[in-house]
Enzyme design. Structure first.
Site, mmCIF file in Angstrom:
data_model
loop_
_atom_site.group_PDB
_atom_site.id
_atom_site.type_symbol
_atom_site.label_atom_id
_atom_site.label_comp_id
_atom_site.label_asym_id
_atom_site.label_seq_id
_atom_site.Cartn_x
_atom_site.Cartn_y
_atom_site.Cartn_z
ATOM 1 N N ASP A 229 0.803 -1.344 -0.198
ATOM 2 C CA ASP A 229 -0.081 -0.085 0.094
ATOM 3 C C ASP A 229 0.760 1.278 0.028
ATOM 4 O O ASP A 229 0.403 2.382 -0.314
ATOM 5 C CB ASP A 229 -1.045 -0.332 1.109
ATOM 6 C CG ASP A 229 -0.446 0.223 2.469
ATOM 7 O OD1 ASP A 229 0.818 0.045 2.884
ATOM 8 O OD2 ASP A 229 -1.115 0.751 3.416
ATOM 9 N N GLU B 147 4.746 -10.465 4.751
ATOM 10 C CA GLU B 147 3.306 -11.151 4.459
ATOM 11 C C GLU B 147 3.511 -11.847 2.908
ATOM 12 O O GLU B 147 2.635 -11.398 2.078
ATOM 13 C CB GLU B 147 2.210 -9.842 4.210
ATOM 14 C CG GLU B 147 2.060 -9.157 5.528
ATOM 15 C CD GLU B 147 0.761 -8.204 5.465
ATOM 16 O OE1 GLU B 147 0.268 -8.086 4.445
ATOM 17 O OE2 GLU B 147 0.292 -8.146 6.605
ATOM 18 N N TYR C 196 -5.193 -7.918 11.946
ATOM 19 C CA TYR C 196 -5.909 -6.603 12.249
ATOM 20 C C TYR C 196 -7.493 -7.193 12.607
ATOM 21 O O TYR C 196 -8.428 -6.450 12.149
ATOM 22 C CB TYR C 196 -6.042 -6.156 10.921
ATOM 23 C CG TYR C 196 -4.744 -5.402 10.525
ATOM 24 C CD1 TYR C 196 -4.394 -3.999 10.686
ATOM 25 C CD2 TYR C 196 -3.693 -6.074 9.774
ATOM 26 C CE1 TYR C 196 -3.186 -3.506 10.618
ATOM 27 C CE2 TYR C 196 -2.483 -5.443 9.505
ATOM 28 C CZ TYR C 196 -2.085 -4.060 9.890
ATOM 29 O OH TYR C 196 -0.891 -3.664 9.556
ATOM 30 N N GLU D 276 2.337 -6.546 13.449
ATOM 31 C CA GLU D 276 1.576 -5.180 12.943
ATOM 32 C C GLU D 276 0.332 -5.553 13.492
ATOM 33 O O GLU D 276 -0.276 -6.643 13.524
ATOM 34 C CB GLU D 276 1.192 -5.382 11.252
ATOM 35 C CG GLU D 276 2.395 -4.902 10.499
ATOM 36 C CD GLU D 276 2.248 -4.778 9.159
ATOM 37 O OE1 GLU D 276 0.938 -4.606 8.517
ATOM 38 O OE2 GLU D 276 3.313 -4.766 8.358
HETATM 39 C C1 BDP Z 1 -0.424 -4.970 6.103
HETATM 40 C C2 BDP Z 1 0.906 -4.255 5.442
HETATM 41 C C3 BDP Z 1 1.041 -2.965 5.563
HETATM 42 C C4 BDP Z 1 -0.191 -2.222 5.456
HETATM 43 C C5 BDP Z 1 -1.173 -2.562 6.316
HETATM 44 C C6 BDP Z 1 -2.404 -1.882 6.199
HETATM 45 O O1 BDP Z 1 1.959 -5.315 5.859
HETATM 46 O O2 BDP Z 1 2.337 -2.640 4.682
HETATM 47 O O3 BDP Z 1 0.041 -0.754 5.510
HETATM 48 O O4 BDP Z 1 -1.509 -3.987 6.167
HETATM 49 O O5 BDP Z 1 -3.429 -2.146 5.616
HETATM 50 O O6 BDP Z 1 -1.242 -5.949 5.343
HETATM 51 O O7 BDP Z 1 -2.516 -0.798 6.994
#
Ligand code: BDP
Length: 617
Positions: free
Chosen positions: A160, A413, A468, A504
């Site tokens: 992204d 990823e 997430y 993350e």
């Molecule tokens: C993850 C990626 C990261 C993105 C993040 C997002 O590793 O680079 O910025 O998601 O969606 O999948 O914020």
């Protein structure tokens, strides 16, 4: 390839500044020659994309040209003369006057071009650098160029963050003696109060036996000396390099001629420390370490990915303020200045390659269903793997002596759940272990790769999760998200017994947006989302760290789920704290590098250990 520095035998001239600039279609015929006929000038270091108002330049696909005049210092006769590019994103061709002097592929790592035979001491030459930001299935990161209905080329890619391009790091003219130190590798250890510094020196043009090394402490007092291309120095009463308490020795390597005169001299900063994964623990100097901190980006307004020392200092100040003891160089190797700074300030680094987007599943959106297999000749095939190996080699060669670097992250990823992943990653892991047997390996795991379907975790030392729950999954429903996250972590524990960390977790947040309910994009929701994650992490003794996505808001490519970039920053793009920054500060400054609820007998820092309830503030 050693970083150019000024030593008694080496000199350097910094070439940063404002260079003539043009995109290929406006620079004249290809191959281009002569003076660039352009009214434009570009700052170096900086990505070129956001410098100008012209959209043709911002999203240009193809080559751009940078040009300036350079004078070789008159005292450099008889020396090797080199150009050093700390990074040219993603490929470069270097011309001295009108002749091609060197080429390089790979956007985030340095390269030298030897121009000794093309220039003369005291004389001027015209330096032109063609730089391409293009990504394909032969580059790391990968991408694809398509031709749109308007006949224009368009770059697409599978990450992204915005694909900034150009000369984003410093450019140098430097000299080295013709007989020289070509490489130095340092490995440290300790037993009780006695440290060890093992050295290996590669020389060019001289018998290896003529190497002399000397170690001095931070005050410059001599500690130990040795002879030869390799050996081990003993450090009595060693002061260890510790997270939060950096201490650096200096190893001076010298090449001597027959009469013991110094032909070449090169110093390396050495932090004596060990890193090890044992059971489910990540040990630094034999003590369990708990990572707190962020995934970051090299990203600021106007300069894009251009390195900037002011932001370097300020970002580290903010990390320290928030109680972060670490960060990941997501999603590419950062400027060497960043690692030098981390070495000096005791910040722990997970050093990541630029292998981001090896995943066709992301094209399938939330279903994670790839349109065709990721690890195939259609996408990440043999050429991608070869580029990945080359990049990994260059990364480890550059960063191996940094005390701050405690782990290599081989990819972000990747489609580790897909067929072919094991075949793709096995040789890369073998290569990394051969190049550096001392540091653990990991990869940041995409959410489609689960403890049930991932095919490669057994090759690695640490499970790093990008998750997430509460954002992309169970949006706004933190109770459901908590259940999912708990089950996910438990599943990895049951499958692997390895240490687990979160590389993350984050929620997009628009500063100034508030709600009393669990509403996505509000500052309160980001705080509650993080608190939910922390509640779950704190239940697992196998959990070794938390790195929030992201340190700061950053630029992305155009997309319907991004409003002026990715807003998962805990700080805004101009480094103002959102509410989450204060919440993290309360938790992390209480943790002091330790896990809440631990007995406080081990860890990175000193100070009070708070329980989960008190620390979540
Ligand atoms: C993850 C990626 C990261 C993105 C993040 C997002 O590793 O680079 O910025 O998601 O969606 O999948 O914020």
């Amino acid at each position: 390839m050693l970083k150019p520095i000024s030593t008694p035998t080496r000199e350097l001239v910094n070439l940063d500044g404002v260079w003539r600039f043009a995109i290929d279609s406006r620079a004249g015929a290809e191959p281009w020659t002569g003076l660039l006929g352009t009214p434009l000038e570009a700052a170096v270091p900086a990505s070129y994309n956001d410098l100008f108002v012209d959209p043709e330049i911002r999203d240009h696909v193809g080559w751009v040209y940078y040009q300036r005049e350079v004078r070789v210092p008159r005292g450099w006769g008889g020396e090797r003369v080199l150009l050093r590019f700390d990074a040219a994103t993603h490929a470069a061709k270097v011309y001295v006057d009108d002749e091609l002097a060197g080429e390089h592929v790979g956007g985030y790592l340095p390269f030298d071009v030897d121009i000794t035979d093309r220039v003369a001491a005291g004389e001027r030459f015209r330096l032109t650098v063609a730089v391409s930001g293009d990504l394909s299935n032969e580059t790391i990161p990968p991408g694809k160029i398509e031709v749109g209905m308007n006949g224009k080329k368009k770059q697409t890619y599978f990450h992204d963050f915005y694909n900034y391009a150009g000369l984003a790091r410093s450019v140098w003219l430097h000299s080295e003696p013709k007989t020289r130190i070509a490489d130095v590798t340092v490995v440290t250890g300790f037993e009780g109060a006695t440290g060890s510094v093992d050295w290996t020196v590669v020389t060019d043009g001289v018998d290896e036996a003529r190497v002399r090394v000397s170690l001095s402490d931070a005050a410059g007092a001599p500690v130990a000396t040795g002879q030869g291309a390799s050996g081990s120095l003993t450090v009595p009463d060693v002061t260890l390099w510790q997270p939060g308490a950096a201490y650096l020795y200096e190893l001076t390597v010298e090449l001597l001629d027959e009469g013991d005169s110094v032909i070449d001299s090169y110093p390396v900063a050495v932090g004596v420390r060990t890193v090890e994964v044992r059971g489910h623990e990540f040990l630094i100097n034999g003590e369990p370490f708990y990572f707190t901190g962020f995934g970051k980006h090299e990203d600021t307004a106007v300069r894009g990915k251009g390195h900037d020392d002011a932001y370097l200092v300020h970002d580290f100040q903010l990390m320290e303020w928030s109680g972060a003891n670490s960060f990941r160089t997501s999603h590419y190797p950062y400027a060497e200045e960043v690692l030098d700074f981390a070495d000096r300030h005791g910040i722990v680094v997970v050093d990541e390659t630029a292998a981001v987007g090896l995943n066709m599943g992301v094209v399938g959106g939330m279903t994670g269903t790839p349109p065709f297999p990721t690890f195939s000749e259609q996408y990440a095939g043999a050429a991608t793997q070869a580029a990945h190996a080359e990049h990994l080699r260059a990364l480890i060669t550059r960063d191996k002596n940094h005390a701050s670097v405690v782990m290599w992250c081989i990819a972000n990823e990747p489609a580790s759940n897909e067929e072919g992943a094991l075949e793709y990653f096995t040789p890369l892991v073998e290569l990394a272990r051969e190049l550096d047997p001392t540091r653990p390996l990991t990869y940041a795991m995409v959410m489609f790769a689960t403890f049930k379907n991932d095919r490669i975790i057994e090759l690695f030392d640490v499970v790093s999760l990008n998750r997430y729950y509460g954002w992309y999954i169970a949006t706004g429903d933190l109770a459901t998200a908590e259940t999912y996250l708990h089950g996910d972590i438990q599943g990895w524990i049951d499958r692997t017994g390895k240490p687990i960390m979160m590389t993350e977790y984050g929620a997009d947040t628009q500063p100034g947006v508030h709600s009393v309910w669990d509403q996505a994009w509000t500052e309160e929701y980001q705080v509650d989302y993080l608190a939910m994650n922390h509640r779950v992490f704190d239940r697992f003794p196998q959990f070794i760290g938390e790195q929030v996505w992201n340190f700061a808001d950053f630029a992305t490519s155009n997309g319907i789920h991004r409003v002026e970039g990715n807003k998962k920053g805990v700080f805004t793009r101009d480094r103002k704290p959102k509410a989450a920054a204060w919440a993290l500060r309360a938790r992390w400054r209480g943790l002091e590098g330790r896990k809440p609820g631990s007995d406080g007998s081990t860890g990175a820092g000193s100070g009070e250990v708070t329980g989960a309830d008190g620390a979540d503030g």
